[in-house]
Write an enzyme that holds these catalytic residues in place. Structure first.
Site, PDB file in Angstrom:
ATOM      1  N   PHE A 249     -15.177   1.434  -1.433  1.00  0.00           N
ATOM      2  CA  PHE A 249     -15.299   2.257  -2.630  1.00  0.00           C
ATOM      3  C   PHE A 249     -15.758   1.371  -3.771  1.00  0.00           C
ATOM      4  O   PHE A 249     -15.968   0.177  -3.615  1.00  0.00           O
ATOM      5  CB  PHE A 249     -13.948   2.926  -2.959  1.00  0.00           C
ATOM      6  CG  PHE A 249     -12.831   1.952  -3.250  1.00  0.00           C
ATOM      7  CD1 PHE A 249     -12.472   1.651  -4.557  1.00  0.00           C
ATOM      8  CD2 PHE A 249     -12.142   1.333  -2.218  1.00  0.00           C
ATOM      9  CE1 PHE A 249     -11.457   0.751  -4.823  1.00  0.00           C
ATOM     10  CE2 PHE A 249     -11.119   0.426  -2.475  1.00  0.00           C
ATOM     11  CZ  PHE A 249     -10.771   0.139  -3.792  1.00  0.00           C
TER      12      PHE A 249
ATOM     13  N   ASP B 144      -4.631  -4.787 -10.740  1.00  0.00           N
ATOM     14  CA  ASP B 144      -5.762  -4.500 -11.616  1.00  0.00           C
ATOM     15  C   ASP B 144      -6.906  -5.352 -11.104  1.00  0.00           C
ATOM     16  O   ASP B 144      -6.756  -6.560 -10.907  1.00  0.00           O
ATOM     17  CB  ASP B 144      -5.459  -4.826 -13.079  1.00  0.00           C
ATOM     18  CG  ASP B 144      -6.482  -4.160 -14.000  1.00  0.00           C
ATOM     19  OD1 ASP B 144      -6.618  -2.927 -13.933  1.00  0.00           O
ATOM     20  OD2 ASP B 144      -7.144  -4.861 -14.775  1.00  0.00           O
TER      21      ASP B 144
ATOM     22  N   LYS C 169      -7.675   2.310  -3.327  1.00  0.00           N
ATOM     23  CA  LYS C 169      -6.682   1.232  -3.403  1.00  0.00           C
ATOM     24  C   LYS C 169      -5.439   1.578  -2.590  1.00  0.00           C
ATOM     25  O   LYS C 169      -4.879   0.728  -1.887  1.00  0.00           O
ATOM     26  CB  LYS C 169      -6.293   0.974  -4.856  1.00  0.00           C
ATOM     27  CG  LYS C 169      -7.360   0.293  -5.685  1.00  0.00           C
ATOM     28  CD  LYS C 169      -6.830  -0.017  -7.080  1.00  0.00           C
ATOM     29  CE  LYS C 169      -7.887  -0.696  -7.938  1.00  0.00           C
ATOM     30  NZ  LYS C 169      -7.370  -1.046  -9.277  1.00  0.00           N
TER      31      LYS C 169
END
Length: 205
Positions: A155, A70, A14
């Site tokens: 990922f 999130d 991220k």
């Protein structure tokens, strides 16, 4: 003065994607690790709730404005699972390989046409830990779960997430294409519009 905000995440993937997405902004995005901020306990029941929890936590400890993401995968045939539990889907010691393996096991025997799924990303920005009017937005990216992982980029569940419009998985997409199409890229685009409208004159450090 260059504006500084803390990115409330310890996820290397991220952090890398956000650094690319914010590369043209007049904002310096700093990882929470620079301020000794450990991951917040995610007790919310939705992506947006958890993003707010993480943003307030990072802002309280760092003393700076904070942005939190999130995100996760929702598979229709599994009633939206793994959802907010995407990162820890396979239990204690969860990692990408174990999470992907558990997802494939859960979908075993389900035909391709019923393997639809969506990546979701919620963003929350707070000027201070007790900001009563945080900026929040969310976006999604539709796709389908394959039976075998493909690709080395990205990922998480990227090697299983097939993007029909591109004819390949998220893990096979060139970085610049993923940064245009993904749930995170779309959420950042929405956030940028909100930022330009509401935060342009804000006094950030």
């Amino acid at each position: 003065m260059l504006k500084k905000i803390v990115l409330a995440s310890g996820n290397a993937g991220k952090l890398r994607e956000f650094s690319q997405l914010f590369s043209t902004w007049d904002i310096q995005v700093l990882p929470q690790s620079e301020f000794g901020v450990e991951d917040a306990e995610e007790t919310g029941l939705s992506f947006i709730e958890n993003a707010l929890i993480k943003a307030r936590h990072a802002s309280r400890i760092s003393g700076l404005p904070a942005l939190a993401d999130d995100s996760g995968l929702a598979v229709d045939a599994l009633g939206g699972a793994p959802g907010i539990y995407s990162a820890r889907y396979s239990g204690e010691g969860a990692n990408d390989e174990r999470n992907n393996s558990k997802l494939l096991d859960a979908l075993r025997g389900i035909e391709a046409s019923a393997r639809s799924a969506s990546f979701h990303c919620a963003l929350a920005f707070v000027r201070s830990y007790d900001d009563p009017v945080p900026l929040v937005c969310s976006a999604q990216w539709r796709g389908r779960i394959l039976e075998t992982p493909m690709g080395e980029q990205g990922f998480g569940y990227d090697p299983l997430f097939y993007v029909a419009s591109e004819g390949m998985t998220s893990a096979q997409l060139p970085r610049e294409v993923k940064n245009r199409l993904s749930h995170r890229a779309r959420a950042v685009g929405l956030f940028e519009a909100m930022w330009r409208e509401q935060m342009a004159g804000a006094d950030l450090e």
